[in-house]
Motif scaffolding. Structure first.
Motif, PDB file in Angstrom:
ATOM      1  N   LEU A  95       0.822  -1.207   0.000  1.00 59.68           N
ATOM      2  CA  LEU A  95       0.000   0.000   0.000  1.00 59.68           C
ATOM      3  C   LEU A  95       0.857   1.258   0.000  1.00 59.68           C
TER       4      LEU A  95
ATOM      5  N   GLU B  26      -1.939  -7.938  -8.753  1.00 58.90           N
ATOM      6  CA  GLU B  26      -2.824  -7.033  -8.032  1.00 58.90           C
ATOM      7  C   GLU B  26      -4.053  -7.802  -7.531  1.00 58.90           C
TER       8      GLU B  26
ATOM      9  N   ARG C  88      -5.309  -8.104  -3.718  1.00 57.10           N
ATOM     10  CA  ARG C  88      -6.641  -7.727  -3.235  1.00 57.10           C
ATOM     11  C   ARG C  88      -7.274  -8.836  -2.431  1.00 57.10           C
TER      12      ARG C  88
ATOM     13  N   ARG D 262      -5.465  -8.168   1.001  1.00 60.97           N
ATOM     14  CA  ARG D 262      -5.956  -6.951   1.651  1.00 60.97           C
ATOM     15  C   ARG D 262      -7.422  -7.136   2.017  1.00 60.97           C
TER      16      ARG D 262
ATOM     17  N   VAL E  66      -8.468   6.923   1.217  1.00 64.22           N
ATOM     18  CA  VAL E  66      -8.209   6.139   0.006  1.00 64.22           C
ATOM     19  C   VAL E  66      -7.353   4.920   0.354  1.00 64.22           C
ATOM     20  N   ILE E  67      -6.376   5.110   1.268  1.00 64.83           N
ATOM     21  CA  ILE E  67      -5.579   3.970   1.735  1.00 64.83           C
ATOM     22  C   ILE E  67      -6.479   2.976   2.464  1.00 64.83           C
TER      23      ILE E  67
ATOM     24  N   ARG F 150      -8.394   1.022  -0.047  1.00 63.55           N
ATOM     25  CA  ARG F 150      -7.568  -0.001  -0.693  1.00 63.55           C
ATOM     26  C   ARG F 150      -7.271  -1.133   0.275  1.00 63.55           C
TER      27      ARG F 150
ATOM     28  N   SER G 206     -11.843  -2.932  -5.294  1.00 60.59           N
ATOM     29  CA  SER G 206     -11.240  -2.841  -6.619  1.00 60.59           C
ATOM     30  C   SER G 206     -10.787  -1.405  -6.881  1.00 60.59           C
ATOM     31  N   GLN G 207      -9.816  -1.293  -7.759  1.00 61.37           N
ATOM     32  CA  GLN G 207      -9.270   0.013  -8.133  1.00 61.37           C
ATOM     33  C   GLN G 207     -10.381   0.959  -8.595  1.00 61.37           C
TER      34      GLN G 207
ATOM     35  N   VAL H  54     -12.397   2.153  -5.627  1.00 65.25           N
ATOM     36  CA  VAL H  54     -11.636   3.105  -4.822  1.00 65.25           C
ATOM     37  C   VAL H  54     -11.659   4.473  -5.495  1.00 65.25           C
TER      38      VAL H  54
ATOM     39  N   HIS I 261     -14.925   6.228  -3.705  1.00 65.46           N
ATOM     40  CA  HIS I 261     -14.315   6.878  -2.552  1.00 65.46           C
ATOM     41  C   HIS I 261     -13.661   8.219  -2.900  1.00 65.46           C
TER      42      HIS I 261
END
Lengths: 275, 315
Positions: A54, A78, A82, A85, B216-217, B220, B225-226, B229, B233
């Motif tokens: 991160l 990635e 995920r 995370r 944002v952190i 994540r 998912s990107q 985010v 967000h």
């Protein structure tokens, strides 16, 4: 082992060239409570964040070994990251004022974390959020779930944050100065809550702090970081037997009620520690 | 309003001469002056003006000899049509470009988008309009020339809303619709590019700010998912500021893109205002200015209302 880290280095590009923030950190973590202590800029936060990958995109990370439960983080996609995370490892940040999204209610932020992993309906997620809030010992769960972060106190906000990170039942919790922004009395409550949840769920905990005595009370082991290195690793009870002059110096500088000193000593830093 | 009124009255142009020409005999000049009420003191003139205004009367334009209200009703829809199409295109292109540039900050994509925006921002719009005419109309022949409709289609469609595209659809006249759309494309495109550049720049700046946020952190770290985010967000948090930018950009377009309307002979409010000003047609100028001011106020109010919807911290 949940976390294995060998010779981790992290550098950031600056106009003056690469700046080495972490210079060869090694540590391991199982189902235990590991404390990482160090001053601002010692590299404790970014070392922990490197485990979840991160860090800001410009950070250059190298390591001989960097693994989460056997998964190589250096080469993980990635997609694999995920899956780690949120689902297997959570991260609690310092100040809920900034780390919670200001335009979403506490309940919907927790529900989002739950739903992301458990794939239930909206209603199930909302129910789960209420249940999680009661697990972090919030009495008026419905009110808190409907509240926006700016309507919550710091302690409440941090409970919401913990509930959010516990939603998917992770195996590892990284807490990055979780109590630094809170009042002293609330600090103790939050720490007790975390200790309770961690031991009940059998999770690993990485507690990052700059409060050496607090961490040594709370954790099984303590790693002391200075200028991007781990200078000393101690068992919780061995604090008084610390050998490194930096650790000793930190302890010397603490005021105590039992042995009051007229003047607190000022730590003399030896440039040799940087080597 | 008072300021606009006074500027109009103290201008060194005699409106009487503007109406009847400078060769008229002296007694005619005097008679017209009395008819227009211009012989009375300024504060009385202003009082009369306000009184008429409160009754929905903006006076009569000396240039077109219609009432100003009628004139604005005729010219304004053309501007609204142009500005609305332009702002929709600019938003749909500019916002995603700005977000993309912020997410890929420092990359080639980012540099490309920034150059594109810099160009849109720094090339004078009349030049852009002329180049567009030269390339798409004169050289390639893809687009029709200036104006709102071809002569062949002029006045064919009954006026309902005043928007040529909508009116032709109501009349089920597809040829007129395509003609109106084709005429709209170029001026709207030029305005859209110009506005898009500004919108994309602001979006990029807001997003860079939001993406650096701690939440944002957190998002994540939750394993989102990107896309989620970025859009739920980070973008959710800049929506408020973006609405203000969009509202003000739209207001700027509505007040009449004078230069663009002139180059493309677009019969909108901007052109009406310019021609009236050059003819010292003060009632028309005042009326048009008032409408522009009202629009600014209304859009600002709308943006403020949007704040409440988008940001729970505003109560």
């Amino acid at each position: 082992m949940l976390v294995e880290m060998q010779n981790l280095t992290i550098a950031f590009p600056t106009p003056q060239g690469m700046s080495q923030a972490v210079r060869g950190v090694s540590m391991t973590l199982g189902q235990e409570k590991l404390g990482i202590v160090g001053e601002s800029g010692s590299g404790k936060s970014i070392s922990a964040r490197a485990i979840l990958r991160l860090l800001p995109p410009q950070a250059v990370v190298t390591a001989d070994v960097l693994r989460f439960d056997g998964i190589d983080i250096k080469t993980a996609s990635e997609r694999q990251m995920r899956a780690i995370r949120g689902r297997r490892a959570g991260l609690i940040l310092q100040d809920p004022k900034y780390s919670l999204n200001p335009i979403m209610t506490a309940g919907s932020q927790i529900a989002e974390a739950w739903r992301n992993q458990k794939k239930g309906s909206r209603r199930e997620a909302a129910e789960a959020a209420l249940d999680l809030l009661s697990q972090v010992q919030i009495r008026d769960v419905r009110r808190v779930a409907a509240a926006y972060p700016h309507e919550l106190s710091g302690g409440m906000g941090q409970r919401v944050m913990i509930a959010m990170m516990l939603a998917p039942d992770p195996e590892l919790l990284i807490a990055d100065e979780p109590t630094s922004a809170l009042d002293a009395t609330v600090q103790a409550e939050i720490l007790r809550l975390m200790e309770d949840l961690v031991s009940r769920r059998g999770m690993g905990l990485m507690l990052i702090s700059h409060d050496l005595p607090l961490v040594s009370h709370f954790c099984d082991r303590v790693a002391v970081m200075y200028a991007g290195r781990v200078v000393e690793e101690l068992g919780a009870g061995e604090l008084l037997h610390a050998k490194h002059p930096y650790t000793r110096g930190l302890l010397e500088c603490l005021p105590t009620l039992s042995h009051p000193k007229l003047r607190l000593p000022v730590m003399a830093r030896d440039p040799a520690w940087l080597a | 309003m008072l300021v606009t009124f006074l500027i109009g009255r103290v201008m060194p142009i005699d409106p009487v001469i503007a109406i009847i020409g400078d060769h008229a005999p002296e007694d005619v000049v005097q008679r017209v002056r009395v008819e227009l009420g211009l012989d009375r003191p300024l504060y009385v003139q202003f009082g009369i003006y306000v009184w008429q205004l409160l009754h929905g009367d903006l006076g009569r334009s000396v240039m077109t000899s219609n009432t100003v209200v009628e004139d604005i009703q005729r010219y304004f829809p053309a501007t609204i049509e142009l500005a609305t199409v332009a702002i929709i295109v600019a938003t749909l292109v500019g916002v995603p470009l700005g977000v993309l540039a912020a997410v890929r900050a420092g990359s080639k994509t980012d540099v490309g988008i920034r150059i594109l925006c810099l160009a849109g921002h720094s090339i004078p719009i009349f030049l852009l309009a002329l180049i567009s005419l030269l390339v798409f109309y004169a050289n390639l022949g893809w687009a029709p020339g200036p104006g709102r409709a071809d002569v062949a289609f002029e006045g064919l469609v009954p006026v309902v809303t005043g928007f040529l595209t909508i009116d032709s659809l109501i009349a089920w006249d597809w040829d007129s619709f395509y003609d109106a759309l084709a005429h709209l494309a170029q001026p709207a495109g030029v305005l859209a590019y110009f506005s898009m550049a500004y919108i994309a720049r602001m979006t990029r700046a807001f997003m860079l700010d939001a993406l650096a946020g701690e939440y944002v952190i957190t998002a994540r770290a939750k394993g989102l998912s990107q896309l989620r985010v970025i859009w739920r967000h980070a973008f959710g948090n800049i929506a408020v500021r973006l609405v203000t930018v969009l509202a003000l950009t739209y207001a700027g377009l509505l007040e009449g893109a004078v230069v663009t309307e002139t180059v493309f002979s677009w019969p909108g409010l901007g052109q009406y205002l310019t021609v009236s000003l050059l003819n010292a047609d003060m009632n028309a100028v005042l009326g048009a200015t008032l409408v522009v001011g009202l629009i600014y106020m209304a859009l600002n109010l709308l943006a403020d209302a949007a704040y409440k919807l988008l940001d729970p911290r505003v109560s």
